[in-house]
Design a protein around this motif. Structure first.
Motif, short mmCIF file in Angstrom:
data_model
loop_
_atom_site.label_atom_id
_atom_site.label_comp_id
_atom_site.label_asym_id
_atom_site.label_seq_id
_atom_site.Cartn_x
_atom_site.Cartn_y
_atom_site.Cartn_z
N ASP A 186 0.84 -1.21 0.00
CA ASP A 186 0.00 0.00 0.00
C ASP A 186 0.87 1.26 0.00
OD1 ASP A 186 -1.44 2.28 1.44
OD2 ASP A 186 -3.10 0.89 1.12
N ARG A 187 1.90 1.26 0.84
CA ARG A 187 2.78 2.43 0.94
C ARG A 187 3.54 2.67 -0.36
NH1 ARG A 187 7.89 3.99 2.17
NH2 ARG A 187 8.66 1.85 2.06
N ARG A 190 1.23 4.14 -3.18
CA ARG A 190 0.96 5.57 -2.98
C ARG A 190 2.20 6.41 -3.27
NH1 ARG A 190 -3.94 6.11 -0.14
NH2 ARG A 190 -4.68 4.13 0.74
N GLN A 191 3.35 5.90 -2.87
CA GLN A 191 4.60 6.63 -3.13
C GLN A 191 4.86 6.75 -4.62
OE1 GLN A 191 7.93 5.24 -0.78
NE2 GLN A 191 9.42 5.92 -2.31
N HIS A 193 2.59 6.79 -7.10
CA HIS A 193 1.67 7.75 -7.71
C HIS A 193 2.01 9.19 -7.32
CE1 HIS A 193 -1.09 5.15 -9.82
NE2 HIS A 193 -1.22 4.37 -8.77
N ARG A 194 2.51 9.38 -6.12
CA ARG A 194 2.93 10.74 -5.74
C ARG A 194 4.11 11.19 -6.59
NH1 ARG A 194 2.50 8.60 -0.33
NH2 ARG A 194 0.53 9.24 0.65
N VAL A 201 -3.76 10.23 -4.08
CA VAL A 201 -3.75 9.04 -3.24
C VAL A 201 -3.99 9.33 -1.76
CG1 VAL A 201 -2.22 7.76 -4.79
CG2 VAL A 201 -1.23 9.20 -3.01
N ASP A 202 -3.91 10.59 -1.36
CA ASP A 202 -4.12 10.93 0.05
C ASP A 202 -5.60 10.82 0.40
OD1 ASP A 202 -1.42 11.44 0.40
OD2 ASP A 202 -1.63 13.53 -0.26
N ASP A 203 -5.88 10.20 1.54
CA ASP A 203 -7.25 10.02 2.03
C ASP A 203 -8.11 9.25 1.03
OD1 ASP A 203 -6.66 11.51 4.35
OD2 ASP A 203 -7.04 13.39 3.27
N LYS A 204 -7.50 8.34 0.30
CA LYS A 204 -8.21 7.50 -0.66
C LYS A 204 -8.00 6.03 -0.32
CE LYS A 204 -9.40 11.08 -3.18
NZ LYS A 204 -10.82 11.53 -3.29
N TYR A 205 -8.94 5.21 -0.77
CA TYR A 205 -8.82 3.77 -0.60
C TYR A 205 -8.18 3.16 -1.84
CZ TYR A 205 -11.97 4.02 3.42
OH TYR A 205 -12.53 4.30 4.63
N LEU A 206 -7.43 2.09 -1.64
CA LEU A 206 -6.88 1.33 -2.76
C LEU A 206 -7.74 0.09 -2.99
CD1 LEU A 206 -3.00 1.35 -2.17
CD2 LEU A 206 -4.33 2.73 -3.76
#
Length: 312
Positions: A186-187, A190-191, A193-194, A201-206
């Protein structure tokens, strides 16, 4: 009386005091009985020999297994005490080193040949044991997509991309802190996509799927309004060139909530796109598939109800 006594003695002497003389049928029965007893005796002896042989063989096998067998070989160690991972790494490098003429690959889980080893699996339009034979009149599928074009990149970064894990790796349904997915995965997602900047990706579900194809229609349905007379269906659009699955899946699952309405170019200068009651779901794929260009929403604006999603 004398005659009778003499006659009785003569008869007793004649028969030897063993009863009357045997008939032919009685002799035959006696012979059959004798042969039967001999057969039973032979069968019993054979079973006895077989049982003894079985016990002897089992004793030999047990003695060899527990007394004569050599102890298992200790795995070769390398570097910082590696042992069981060495065999897996060696097998992976062995198949990676097989030359398939640049038109195929060998995989550990591939179909094995007569020698017990997996052989070359050829790319489209090639055949032969080493994939060196070009298939004549072979056409490319322009509607499909296959990430084989990325293979040279990953081969150049073989060490950085190689992963070895144990057979008992994460057998449980639950991972770290009671989660049902890998916290580290998960980490990393998100990293990524950032860093690329192609998704919020912040405050979003995967939501995981085996490729974005399995998630496309779920996204369309989730972003669509309620299917009733007060809420007309959302118009699903995309910018050319777009992944053909956007249209085919939307058309196949066509319902009251949404419908396929073509390309963004057809709506960019259309007054209907500025109607506040009309909703659009625009596929914005960045980097785009298939031309890898970075896209921005076309129908975005304060006068349009535009829902945008980014897919990789």
């Amino acid at each position: 009386m004398t005659i009778n006594s003499q006659a009785h003695s003569a008869v007793a002497h004649l028969f030897g005091r063993r009863g009357p003389p045997e008939t032919g049928r009685q002799k035959e029965k006696m012979a059959i009985g004798w042969h039967r007893s001999q057969s039973l005796a032979s069968a019993g002896l054979g079973l006895h020999v077989l049982l003894c042989s079985s016990l002897l063989l089992n004793a030999v096998f047990i003695a060899h297994q527990f007394l004569g067998a050599s102890p298992p070989a200790t795995p070769e160690r390398l570097g910082d005490g590696l042992s069981w991972a060495l065999q897996a790494a060696k097998e992976a490098e062995d198949v990676a080193a097989v030359d398939c003429s640049g038109h195929g690959s060998v995989f550990l889980d591939g179909v094995t040949g007569e020698d017990g080893r997996p052989g070359c699996e050829c790319n489209s339009c090639f055949s032969g044991p080493d994939c060196s034979v070009r298939i004549p009149n072979c056409a490319a599928d322009g509607q499909g997509g296959d990430p084989l074009f990325l293979e040279p990149y990953w081969k150049r970064h073989a060490a950085a991309s190689a992963v070895v894990f144990s057979g008992w790796h994460r057998l449980s349904y639950i991972t770290t802190d009671g989660h049902f997915k890998s916290v580290e995965l998960d980490r990393q997602i998100r990293q990524l996509h950032r860093a690329v900047g192609n998704a919020v990706v912040d405050d979003k579900y995967l939501v995981f799927g085996t490729g974005s194809t399995h998630l496309i229609n779920a996204l369309v349905y989730a972003l669509s309004p309620e299917g009733n007379a007060a809420s007309p269906p959302a118009s699903v659009v995309a910018t050319v060139p777009y992944f053909a699955m956007y249209k085919s899946q939307t058309v196949m699952f066509d319902g009251r909530e949404y419908r396929w309405d073509g390309t963004t170019a057809a709506w960019a200068n259309n007054n209907s796109s500025r109607n506040p009651t009309r909703g659009f779901i625009e596929f914005v794929t960045s980097p785009n598939n298939p031309d890898s260009t970075l896209h921005e929403p076309i129908l975005a604006g304060s006068s349009a109800t535009t829902r945008t999603t980014g897919l990789t």
